[in-house]
Design an enzyme around this catalytic site. Sequence first.
Site, PDB file in Angstrom:
ATOM      1  N   ASN A   1       0.872  -1.167   0.000  1.00  0.00           N
ATOM      2  CA  ASN A   1       0.000   0.000   0.000  1.00  0.00           C
ATOM      3  C   ASN A   1       0.913   1.222   0.000  1.00  0.00           C
ATOM      4  O   ASN A   1       1.402   1.651   1.038  1.00  0.00           O
ATOM      5  CB  ASN A   1      -0.868  -0.069   1.275  1.00  0.00           C
ATOM      6  CG  ASN A   1      -1.936   0.989   1.307  1.00  0.00           C
ATOM      7  OD1 ASN A   1      -1.837   2.014   0.638  1.00  0.00           O
ATOM      8  ND2 ASN A   1      -2.957   0.742   2.104  1.00  0.00           N
TER       9      ASN A   1
ATOM     10  N   ARG B   1      -2.609  -1.713  -3.574  1.00  0.00           N
ATOM     11  CA  ARG B   1      -3.651  -0.702  -3.589  1.00  0.00           C
ATOM     12  C   ARG B   1      -3.264   0.319  -4.663  1.00  0.00           C
ATOM     13  O   ARG B   1      -2.185   0.890  -4.609  1.00  0.00           O
ATOM     14  CB  ARG B   1      -3.727  -0.011  -2.231  1.00  0.00           C
ATOM     15  CG  ARG B   1      -4.642   1.180  -2.259  1.00  0.00           C
ATOM     16  CD  ARG B   1      -4.672   1.837  -0.911  1.00  0.00           C
ATOM     17  NE  ARG B   1      -5.521   2.997  -0.939  1.00  0.00           N
ATOM     18  CZ  ARG B   1      -5.215   4.142  -0.354  1.00  0.00           C
ATOM     19  NH1 ARG B   1      -4.089   4.285   0.284  1.00  0.00           N
ATOM     20  NH2 ARG B   1      -6.052   5.142  -0.415  1.00  0.00           N
TER      21      ARG B   1
ATOM     22  N   HIS C   1     -11.348   6.004  -1.633  1.00  0.00           N
ATOM     23  CA  HIS C   1     -11.520   5.197  -0.414  1.00  0.00           C
ATOM     24  C   HIS C   1     -12.404   3.974  -0.671  1.00  0.00           C
ATOM     25  O   HIS C   1     -12.993   3.426   0.256  1.00  0.00           O
ATOM     26  CB  HIS C   1     -12.193   6.008   0.723  1.00  0.00           C
ATOM     27  CG  HIS C   1     -11.330   7.070   1.332  1.00  0.00           C
ATOM     28  ND1 HIS C   1     -11.857   8.249   1.779  1.00  0.00           N
ATOM     29  CD2 HIS C   1      -9.998   7.110   1.587  1.00  0.00           C
ATOM     30  CE1 HIS C   1     -10.878   9.003   2.290  1.00  0.00           C
ATOM     31  NE2 HIS C   1      -9.741   8.332   2.173  1.00  0.00           N
TER      32      HIS C   1
ATOM     33  N   ARG D   1      -7.306  19.183   4.181  1.00  0.00           N
ATOM     34  CA  ARG D   1      -7.946  19.525   2.896  1.00  0.00           C
ATOM     35  C   ARG D   1      -9.259  20.252   3.155  1.00  0.00           C
ATOM     36  O   ARG D   1      -9.980  19.907   4.100  1.00  0.00           O
ATOM     37  CB  ARG D   1      -8.246  18.258   2.097  1.00  0.00           C
ATOM     38  CG  ARG D   1      -7.033  17.652   1.438  1.00  0.00           C
ATOM     39  CD  ARG D   1      -7.383  16.321   0.783  1.00  0.00           C
ATOM     40  NE  ARG D   1      -6.690  15.232   1.442  1.00  0.00           N
ATOM     41  CZ  ARG D   1      -6.934  13.942   1.251  1.00  0.00           C
ATOM     42  NH1 ARG D   1      -7.866  13.558   0.395  1.00  0.00           N
ATOM     43  NH2 ARG D   1      -6.256  13.018   1.899  1.00  0.00           N
TER      44      ARG D   1
ATOM     45  N   GLU E   1      -8.155  -2.341   5.141  1.00  0.00           N
ATOM     46  CA  GLU E   1      -7.912  -2.279   3.691  1.00  0.00           C
ATOM     47  C   GLU E   1      -6.932  -3.357   3.245  1.00  0.00           C
ATOM     48  O   GLU E   1      -7.120  -3.958   2.187  1.00  0.00           O
ATOM     49  CB  GLU E   1      -7.371  -0.894   3.320  1.00  0.00           C
ATOM     50  CG  GLU E   1      -8.438   0.185   3.442  1.00  0.00           C
ATOM     51  CD  GLU E   1      -7.898   1.586   3.273  1.00  0.00           C
ATOM     52  OE1 GLU E   1      -7.086   2.003   4.125  1.00  0.00           O
ATOM     53  OE2 GLU E   1      -8.275   2.256   2.313  1.00  0.00           O
TER      54      GLU E   1
END
Length: 406
Positions: A8, A99, A188, A249, A392
């Site tokens: 990842n 990923r 996501h 963000r 994940e």
Amino acid sequence: MVKVLVLNAGSSSQKSCLYDLPHTRLPQEPPQPLWEAQIDWPHGGDGAKLKVKTAHHRHEETLQGGSRPEDSARMLETLYSGATRVIADPGAIETVGHRVVHGGEAYRESTRITPEVKAAIERLALFAPVHNPANLAGIEALEALLGSQVPQVAVFDTAFHSRLPAAAYVYPGPYEWLDQGIRRYGFHGISHRYCAERAAQILGRDLAQVRLVTCHLGNGCSLAAVRGGFSVDTTMGFTPLEGLMMGSRSGSIDPGILIHLMRQADYTVDKLDHTLNQASGLEGVSGISNDLRPIFKAIDQGHARAKLALDIYIHRLRAGIGAMAVSLGGLDALVFTAGIGENAAPVRAGACEALGFLGVALDPQKNNDRPRDADIAAADSAVRVLVIHTQEDWAIARECWQHLRR
Ligand code: AMP
């Protein structure tokens, strides 16, 4: 047993783990990996940190290599040499899962990596300039180590959102934007999908029959409206900048602000990028941190801007959940996941407080009781509220295992 390596790779870090899975049947609960490693590349260059963990050892070192491929190679070496050794040699690895942040329109599912898939990931770097090149570098590092015979699988963060209806993915700009690939993709997806599947399992319901809003609230934050087992609406769009307020963000703001700023003589694209991605959100409003924990502390000490940052965060989260619930036409369960979703009880309480009219009622004690993969709704709540630990890496490992079986 099958040894599945998961990689990842992010902009400033790379996580990896090795699973040892039975040939015949996947375990219901995520197993502990045999080996876990992480590299953190500091901003500014010198001395990346490598941390490795196995059942019996923890190892840390500062990497002197300098280049990312050299650092990755050193990380992989700890799999088969030194105190953290868990396999005799790299040949024991049977498959590798990556990923990959952006799969564009073409990739609706995970896929075996071929030269064509690599070319597509490279092309899509136009839309994900930091992440896709890092993902590609990871794929190439593993090819160099294992040769091209060992199957590698790309698991895309965009794939779960690939069935969004056109009304949800087309921007109301000029129609030609679509030809240029300017549309909403959503991100996501690996986490939203894992949490949706896990939610159905916890609820004892068929995923195809439940309407879920999954809230991935970490450093990056996004929501997905899940119906029929797929995302039918989501808050992130063309890039992971759209939607909710995040750690640093901004999320969605009036695009007129960008025009206003860009008209100022010394304003540059790089400055705008930095402002919206690194100097906004919780960090920008509070002036304290992009991390929620110090913001909670500051609120306790009466810091007004910290309180405002949290208030905006919750206001926008509520609005987003409302929008997702409307896209679903009703709500069976609300799911919270990732750093904030799993750990910040006041955020969950703040969001749910406004959703009473939808039939959401929290059990305050369950909410405060460090829930994990648990239902925290009050017994008489019309909507279940779940806290799920997102996994994940495990989701990627499962995809690889299924590719091997095919
Ligand atoms: P992630 O990107 O999933 O690692 O999530 C990072 C975010 O989770 C940061 O804003 C952290 O402050 C937040 N977080 C992690 N642990 C806690 C906690 N115990 N309480 C509140 N927020 C937390």
